[in-house]
Structures are given as structure tokens and as C-alpha cells.
Scaffold this motif. Sequence first.
Motif, PDB file in Angstrom:
ATOM      1  N   GLY A 260      69.446  33.905 108.148  1.00  0.00           N
ATOM      2  CA  GLY A 260      68.077  33.723 107.668  1.00  0.00           C
ATOM      3  C   GLY A 260      67.066  33.697 108.798  1.00  0.00           C
ATOM      4  O   GLY A 260      65.962  34.227 108.679  1.00  0.00           O
ATOM      5  N   GLY A 261      67.445  33.097 109.926  1.00  0.00           N
ATOM      6  CA  GLY A 261      66.552  33.066 111.071  1.00  0.00           C
ATOM      7  C   GLY A 261      66.550  34.359 111.864  1.00  0.00           C
ATOM      8  O   GLY A 261      65.600  34.671 112.571  1.00  0.00           O
ATOM      9  N   PHE A 262      67.624  35.126 111.743  1.00  0.00           N
ATOM     10  CA  PHE A 262      67.773  36.343 112.542  1.00  0.00           C
ATOM     11  C   PHE A 262      67.187  37.578 111.891  1.00  0.00           C
ATOM     12  O   PHE A 262      66.515  38.369 112.527  1.00  0.00           O
ATOM     13  CB  PHE A 262      69.263  36.571 112.825  1.00  0.00           C
ATOM     14  N   THR A 263      67.456  37.776 110.617  1.00  0.00           N
ATOM     15  CA  THR A 263      66.975  38.986 109.957  1.00  0.00           C
ATOM     16  C   THR A 263      65.474  38.904 109.745  1.00  0.00           C
ATOM     17  O   THR A 263      64.901  37.828 109.651  1.00  0.00           O
ATOM     18  CB  THR A 263      67.697  39.254 108.625  1.00  0.00           C
ATOM     19  N   THR A 264      64.872  40.037 109.668  1.00  0.00           N
ATOM     20  CA  THR A 264      63.415  40.089 109.774  1.00  0.00           C
ATOM     21  C   THR A 264      62.782  40.972 108.713  1.00  0.00           C
ATOM     22  O   THR A 264      61.979  41.840 109.017  1.00  0.00           O
ATOM     23  CB  THR A 264      63.037  40.621 111.163  1.00  0.00           C
ATOM     24  N   PHE A 265      63.140  40.730 107.478  1.00  0.00           N
ATOM     25  CA  PHE A 265      62.582  41.592 106.439  1.00  0.00           C
ATOM     26  C   PHE A 265      61.073  41.441 106.323  1.00  0.00           C
ATOM     27  O   PHE A 265      60.373  42.405 106.018  1.00  0.00           O
ATOM     28  CB  PHE A 265      63.258  41.315 105.091  1.00  0.00           C
ATOM     29  N   SER A 266      60.582  40.256 106.610  1.00  0.00           N
ATOM     30  CA  SER A 266      59.122  40.102 106.567  1.00  0.00           C
ATOM     31  C   SER A 266      58.477  40.910 107.686  1.00  0.00           C
ATOM     32  O   SER A 266      57.421  41.518 107.492  1.00  0.00           O
ATOM     33  CB  SER A 266      58.724  38.630 106.666  1.00  0.00           C
TER      34      SER A 266
END
Length: 126
Positions: free
Chosen positions: A73-79
Motif C-alpha cells: 500500500g505504501g509502495f504502489t503508486t496508483f494515485s
Amino acid sequence: MLSVLYVGAGGFLGAVARYGLGLVPLWPGLPLTTLLINFAGSLVIGAVVEAAAPARAALSPEAVLFLKVGLCGGFTTFSTFSLETLELLEGGQYLAAGAYAVVSVVLCVAGVLAGKFLVRALMPAA
């Protein structure tokens, strides 16, 4: 209360890793670093979900919270992906924006599938 700490610790590590990797410029004008970060995060989350499945139960609930919710959750950057796609659109780069959006979604779904298959191959169901 411990659950919050697992998620927070994983989120801290994921966010710091994402920030560090985000500093690496790969291709001017195209957010390729974000694409690769999203793919890597998708691969990891697929592997975590598969390893935690009842047939394997290789991960504790705490490990799942730390890895899936926190780290991924902290790593992926869909936003960030969404913002960068919008910036490409606002810059008139319609073809690049469309290609980036389609490739991102397809590649990341494939990453989740690859992560699941990887765990299935390395950790056969009991």
C-alpha cells in the motif's frame, strides 16, 4: 492495536522505497519509473495473496497486514499514475496518456497473476 503497527511499519518501508526508486529517471517525458513501481508492487501483492491463501497458509495474518496493506500500500503508486496520466493529457500528449494508462493496467494485472503463479510454482498447495 498491534495491527496498526504492522500496517504502519510496512507502509513506512513501502513509502520510503517508492520515494527512493521514484528519484531514478528512466525516460524523460514518460513516467516509466511509476509504471515499473506499480508492476513490482502488483507482483508482490499477487505473491502475498497467493502465499496467504488457505491452501498454503504460509503467511500469518500479521505478515499479510505488514506486506499487503502496509508495504504494498505504501509502495504502489496508483494515485501518482493517475496524476501523471492527467498531466500528459493536460500537456496535449493524448496518445502517450492513452498508451500509458492501458499498458499500466494490463501490465499490473499481469503482475498480480505472475506473482500468484510464482507462489503456486514454488509453494505447491498442501
